[in-house]
Scaffold this motif. Sequence first.
Motif, PDB file in Angstrom:
ATOM      1  N   PHE A 126      13.967  -4.750  -1.984  1.00 23.05           N
ATOM      2  CA  PHE A 126      14.253  -3.384  -1.839  1.00 23.05           C
ATOM      3  C   PHE A 126      13.643  -2.802  -0.701  1.00 23.05           C
ATOM      4  O   PHE A 126      12.683  -2.952  -0.181  1.00 23.05           O
ATOM      5  N   HIS A 127      14.398  -1.472  -0.461  1.00 22.64           N
ATOM      6  CA  HIS A 127      13.671  -0.615   0.618  1.00 22.64           C
ATOM      7  C   HIS A 127      12.763   0.186  -0.017  1.00 22.64           C
ATOM      8  O   HIS A 127      13.017   0.838  -1.226  1.00 22.64           O
ATOM      9  N   GLU A 128      11.851   0.723   0.563  1.00 22.14           N
ATOM     10  CA  GLU A 128      10.830   1.717   0.383  1.00 22.14           C
ATOM     11  C   GLU A 128      10.543   2.639   1.508  1.00 22.14           C
ATOM     12  O   GLU A 128      10.479   2.050   2.568  1.00 22.14           O
ATOM     13  N   TYR A 129      10.720   3.954   1.402  1.00 25.06           N
ATOM     14  CA  TYR A 129      10.717   4.678   2.670  1.00 25.06           C
ATOM     15  C   TYR A 129       9.481   5.659   2.453  1.00 25.06           C
ATOM     16  O   TYR A 129       8.940   6.088   1.756  1.00 25.06           O
ATOM     17  N   ASN A 130       9.030   6.006   3.809  1.00 23.12           N
ATOM     18  CA  ASN A 130       7.812   6.835   3.898  1.00 23.12           C
ATOM     19  C   ASN A 130       6.596   6.442   3.274  1.00 23.12           C
ATOM     20  O   ASN A 130       6.014   7.484   2.451  1.00 23.12           O
ATOM     21  N   VAL A 131       6.254   5.179   3.272  1.00 21.64           N
ATOM     22  CA  VAL A 131       5.240   4.686   2.267  1.00 21.64           C
ATOM     23  C   VAL A 131       3.870   4.970   2.984  1.00 21.64           C
ATOM     24  O   VAL A 131       3.787   4.564   4.131  1.00 21.64           O
ATOM     25  N   PRO A 132       2.961   5.633   2.444  1.00 21.75           N
ATOM     26  CA  PRO A 132       1.650   5.671   2.927  1.00 21.75           C
ATOM     27  C   PRO A 132       0.639   4.488   2.937  1.00 21.75           C
ATOM     28  O   PRO A 132       0.900   3.663   1.917  1.00 21.75           O
ATOM     29  N   GLN A 133      -0.276   4.608   3.505  1.00 25.06           N
ATOM     30  CA  GLN A 133      -1.295   3.380   3.383  1.00 25.06           C
ATOM     31  C   GLN A 133      -2.286   3.795   2.067  1.00 25.06           C
ATOM     32  O   GLN A 133      -2.550   5.112   2.010  1.00 25.06           O
ATOM     33  N   GLY A 134      -2.655   2.892   1.355  1.00 24.80           N
ATOM     34  CA  GLY A 134      -3.688   3.389   0.227  1.00 24.80           C
ATOM     35  C   GLY A 134      -3.754   2.218  -0.633  1.00 24.80           C
ATOM     36  O   GLY A 134      -3.183   1.040  -0.702  1.00 24.80           O
ATOM     37  N   ASP A 135      -4.539   2.316  -1.619  1.00 29.04           N
ATOM     38  CA  ASP A 135      -4.885   1.331  -2.640  1.00 29.04           C
ATOM     39  C   ASP A 135      -3.872   1.718  -4.104  1.00 29.04           C
ATOM     40  O   ASP A 135      -3.967   0.886  -4.976  1.00 29.04           O
ATOM     41  N   GLU A 136      -3.419   3.010  -4.158  1.00 30.02           N
ATOM     42  CA  GLU A 136      -2.861   3.383  -5.336  1.00 30.02           C
ATOM     43  C   GLU A 136      -1.303   2.738  -5.494  1.00 30.02           C
ATOM     44  O   GLU A 136      -0.847   2.215  -4.638  1.00 30.02           O
ATOM     45  N   PRO A 137      -0.616   2.949  -6.656  1.00 29.09           N
ATOM     46  CA  PRO A 137       0.596   2.524  -6.627  1.00 29.09           C
ATOM     47  C   PRO A 137       1.560   3.155  -5.598  1.00 29.09           C
ATOM     48  O   PRO A 137       1.333   4.489  -5.519  1.00 29.09           O
ATOM     49  N   GLY A 138       2.630   2.523  -5.017  1.00 29.96           N
ATOM     50  CA  GLY A 138       3.408   3.188  -4.112  1.00 29.96           C
ATOM     51  C   GLY A 138       2.690   3.274  -2.756  1.00 29.96           C
ATOM     52  O   GLY A 138       3.547   3.614  -1.967  1.00 29.96           O
ATOM     53  N   CYS A 139       1.848   2.440  -2.408  1.00 26.11           N
ATOM     54  CA  CYS A 139       1.176   2.522  -1.089  1.00 26.11           C
ATOM     55  C   CYS A 139       1.206   0.816  -0.621  1.00 26.11           C
ATOM     56  O   CYS A 139       1.273   0.080  -1.319  1.00 26.11           O
ATOM     57  N   TRP A 140       0.973   1.057   0.919  1.00 29.14           N
ATOM     58  CA  TRP A 140       0.634  -0.364   1.391  1.00 29.14           C
ATOM     59  C   TRP A 140      -0.698  -0.433   1.827  1.00 29.14           C
ATOM     60  O   TRP A 140      -1.354   0.434   1.829  1.00 29.14           O
ATOM     61  N   TYR A 141      -1.055  -1.759   2.071  1.00 31.58           N
ATOM     62  CA  TYR A 141      -2.227  -2.221   2.615  1.00 31.58           C
ATOM     63  C   TYR A 141      -2.262  -3.624   3.357  1.00 31.58           C
ATOM     64  O   TYR A 141      -1.223  -4.149   3.174  1.00 31.58           O
ATOM     65  N   TRP A 142      -3.247  -3.704   4.151  1.00 34.24           N
ATOM     66  CA  TRP A 142      -3.278  -4.970   4.879  1.00 34.24           C
ATOM     67  C   TRP A 142      -3.420  -6.143   3.977  1.00 34.24           C
ATOM     68  O   TRP A 142      -4.521  -6.117   3.183  1.00 34.24           O
ATOM     69  N   PRO A 143      -2.991  -7.251   4.357  1.00 35.22           N
ATOM     70  CA  PRO A 143      -3.340  -8.440   3.492  1.00 35.22           C
ATOM     71  C   PRO A 143      -4.700  -8.865   3.734  1.00 35.22           C
ATOM     72  O   PRO A 143      -5.196  -8.722   5.098  1.00 35.22           O
TER      73      PRO A 143
END
Length: 85
Positions: free
Chosen positions: A65-82
């Motif tokens: 699925f698509h997710e838009y305007n996703v911020p970096q972070g550790d919280e739900p709804g965020c992205w982070y580097w593997p």
Amino acid sequence: MERPSTGRILRYRGKRGLHAIRAAIVTADIETLDPAGVHLGAVPPLDSARHVHLWVFTPGEQGGFHEYNVPQGDEPGCWYWPPRA
């Protein structure tokens, strides 16, 4: 600090349920976002150079699925580097 770029694989923590961690690929970043698409309302804008649009991969038939305007972070709804292997 490294900025995310289109085509990079990231991890995404879901916003609902178990907050599952999924693989995701960057589909647009601050450099590749189409301003004409944003102007027409076809593509959401990005709030900063650390925000991205993602395709989040999921197991099963749907595939993702698509997710838009996703911020970096550790919280739900965020992205982070593997983690690096």
